[in-house]
Enzyme design. Structure first.
Site, short mmCIF file in Angstrom:
data_model
loop_
_atom_site.label_atom_id
_atom_site.label_comp_id
_atom_site.label_asym_id
_atom_site.label_seq_id
_atom_site.Cartn_x
_atom_site.Cartn_y
_atom_site.Cartn_z
N ASP A 143 -3.78 -4.91 -1.86
CA ASP A 143 -3.33 -4.23 -3.08
C ASP A 143 -3.73 -5.03 -4.31
O ASP A 143 -3.51 -6.24 -4.36
CB ASP A 143 -1.81 -4.07 -3.04
CG ASP A 143 -1.35 -3.39 -1.76
OD1 ASP A 143 -0.99 -2.22 -1.80
OD2 ASP A 143 -1.38 -4.06 -0.69
N LYS A 147 -1.91 -5.51 -13.39
CA LYS A 147 -1.29 -6.02 -14.62
C LYS A 147 -1.08 -7.53 -14.52
O LYS A 147 -0.67 -8.02 -13.46
CB LYS A 147 0.06 -5.35 -14.84
CG LYS A 147 -0.06 -3.87 -15.10
CD LYS A 147 1.30 -3.25 -15.35
CE LYS A 147 1.11 -1.76 -15.57
NZ LYS A 147 2.30 -0.98 -15.23
N ASP A 179 -12.52 -3.56 -3.57
CA ASP A 179 -13.32 -2.65 -4.41
C ASP A 179 -12.95 -2.83 -5.89
O ASP A 179 -13.38 -2.05 -6.72
CB ASP A 179 -13.12 -1.18 -4.00
CG ASP A 179 -11.66 -0.76 -4.02
OD1 ASP A 179 -10.78 -1.63 -3.87
OD2 ASP A 179 -11.39 0.45 -4.20
N THR A 217 -13.75 2.31 5.36
CA THR A 217 -12.40 2.88 5.43
C THR A 217 -12.16 3.77 4.22
O THR A 217 -12.97 3.80 3.29
CB THR A 217 -11.32 1.78 5.45
OG1 THR A 217 -11.34 1.12 4.17
CG2 THR A 217 -11.54 0.80 6.56
C1 LIG Z 1 -4.80 -0.93 0.30
S1 LIG Z 1 -4.21 -1.06 1.95
C2 LIG Z 1 -5.67 -1.53 2.88
C3 LIG Z 1 -5.51 -1.34 4.36
C4 LIG Z 1 -6.66 -1.81 5.26
N1 LIG Z 1 -6.92 -3.25 5.11
C5 LIG Z 1 -7.94 -1.03 5.03
O1 LIG Z 1 -8.90 -1.60 4.50
O2 LIG Z 1 -7.96 0.17 5.38
C6 LIG Z 1 -3.28 -2.57 1.87
C7 LIG Z 1 -2.24 -2.66 2.99
O3 LIG Z 1 -1.77 -3.99 3.06
C8 LIG Z 1 -0.36 -3.98 3.31
N2 LIG Z 1 0.11 -5.28 2.83
C9 LIG Z 1 0.01 -5.78 1.57
N3 LIG Z 1 0.49 -7.03 1.51
C10 LIG Z 1 0.88 -7.34 2.80
C11 LIG Z 1 1.45 -8.50 3.37
N4 LIG Z 1 1.71 -9.58 2.65
N5 LIG Z 1 1.73 -8.47 4.69
C12 LIG Z 1 1.49 -7.38 5.45
N6 LIG Z 1 0.94 -6.24 4.94
C13 LIG Z 1 0.65 -6.24 3.63
C14 LIG Z 1 0.14 -2.76 2.56
O4 LIG Z 1 1.34 -2.28 3.09
C15 LIG Z 1 -1.03 -1.78 2.78
O5 LIG Z 1 -0.83 -1.01 3.95
#
Ligand SMILES: C[S@@+](CC[C@H](N)C(=O)[O-])C[C@H]1O[C@@H](n2cnc3c(N)ncnc32)[C@H](O)[C@@H]1O
Length: 240
Positions: A143, A147, A179, A217
Site C-alpha cells: 500500500d 500523504k 507502481d 497481477t
Molecule cells: C495492494 S495489495 C497487493 C497484493 C499482492 N502483493 C499483489 O501484488 O497482488 C497489498 C496487500 O498487502 C496487505 N498488507 C499490507 N501491509 C501488510 C502487513 N504489514 N502485513 C500483512 N499484510 C499486509 C494488505 O492487506 C493488502 O492485501
C-alpha cells in the site's frame, strides 16, 4: 481482551472481514491445514513474542523458507510458490477474505508448499523466524500511503530493513515492486544507503529488471492502465 489494546502504526487498512460463500468454503476446507495460528498481543493482526514455530514440522519437510508480506488474494503468491517447488513459502496477509481467495487458488492449482499467517508481516518476520532463517523475501505492490503524514505507515521502512538484515540469511534476496513512482523513490532512499543490504543493480542505475517469476497481477495491470511505470528492486543481505 477487555482492556484498551495498544494500536500500533501499521501498513494496512483494517477492513471488515466478510467472506463470500466460495471464500467461506475455501477457508473451511484449507485453513485448518494451511493457515498457521500465532499468539497475539492485543489486536487480531499482532504477533506476540513466542517460540519460533517449527516450520519443518508445519510443512512436513525441511526446505529453504521464502516469505511474502502482503500477499493479497495470492495472484503472485500461488504461481510463484508453484514455481519454487524446492522452497517452503510463508505468506503474511491481514485481510481474511483475501487469504480465503488465496487458499482457493492454492487448492485449485494443487500447490502445497505454501502456508499463510493472518498477521502483520513486519511483526511476523521479526518474531516467527530465527535470525538468518529466511532465504528470500517478497513485497509486491505494498500500500503506497501517499500523504506525508502517512509515510510512517509505509511497509518499506528503516525498521523493516533492520528486521530484514537480521532475519534473512547473508546473501538472501529481497524482491520488491511498486507502481507508484514516489514509493519507488522512497524505497531507494531508505534501502540504498541502509547498512547490511546492497542494491543488486546499483551499477546499472539501481532499478531491477522485471522479476521474471512475478506474474502480472491486478495491481500491476491497474497501474499500467493509467500509464504508471512499474519499478522492480532487488536487495541482497550482506554477510554479517
Ligand atoms: C495492494 S495489495 C497487493 C497484493 C499482492 N502483493 C499483489 O501484488 O497482488 C497489498 C496487500 O498487502 C496487505 N498488507 C499490507 N501491509 C501488510 C502487513 N504489514 N502485513 C500483512 N499484510 C499486509 C494488505 O492487506 C493488502 O492485501
Amino acid at each position: 481482551m477487555s482492556e484498551r489494546v495498544h494500536r500500533e502504526i501499521v501498513s494496512f487498512v483494517r477492513r471488515s472481514a466478510r467472506m463470500n460463500p466460495s471464500q467461506q468454503r475455501a477457508w473451511e476446507r484449507y485453513s485448518p491445514t494451511h493457515v498457521v495460528p500465532v499468539e497475539r498481543r492485543g489486536t487480531s493482526t499482532s504477533v506476540a513474542e513466542q517460540p519460533v514455530p517449527d516450520w519443518a514440522a508445519i510443512f512436513g519437510r525441511e526446505a529453504p523458507l521464502v516469505v511474502e508480506i502482503g500477499s493479497g488474494t495470492g495472484d503472485s503468491l500461488v504461481p510463484m510458490a508453484a514455481g519454487r517447488a524446492e522452497a517452503n513459502v510463508v505468506a503474511f496477509e491481514v485481510f481474511e477474505p483475501a487469504v480465503a481467495s488465496t487458499l482457493s487458488k492454492m487448492g485449485r492449482e494443487g500447490v502445497d508448499n505454501l502456508r499463510i499467517v493472518v498477521a502483520d508481516g513486519a511483526q511476523g518476520l521479526a518474531t516467527l523466524f530465527h535470525p538468518g532463517q529466511v532465504s528470500e523475501l517478497w513485497t509486491f505492490f505494498a500500500d503506497p500511503w501517499h500523504k506525508s503524514r502517512h509515510h510512517k505507515r509505509r511497509l518499506v521502512s528503516p525498521e523493516l530493513a533492520a528486521t530484514v538484515t537480521r532475519q534473512l540469511a547473508p546473501g538472501a534476496l529481497w524482491h520488491l515492486a511498486t507502481d507508484w513512482e514516489d514509493y519507488a523513490q522512497w524505497m531507494r532512499e531508505v534501502l540504498d544507503p541502509f547498512p547490511g543490504v546492497e542494491n543488486v543493480h546499483a551499477a546499472e542505475g539501481g532499478w531491477a529488471p522485471r522479476l521474471a517469476a512475478r506474474p502480472l497481477t491486478k495491481y500491476e495491470r491497474r497501474g499500467l492502465d493509467v500509464g504508471r511505470e512499474i519499478h522492480d528492486l532487488t536487495y541482497r543481505v550482506m554477510p554479517r
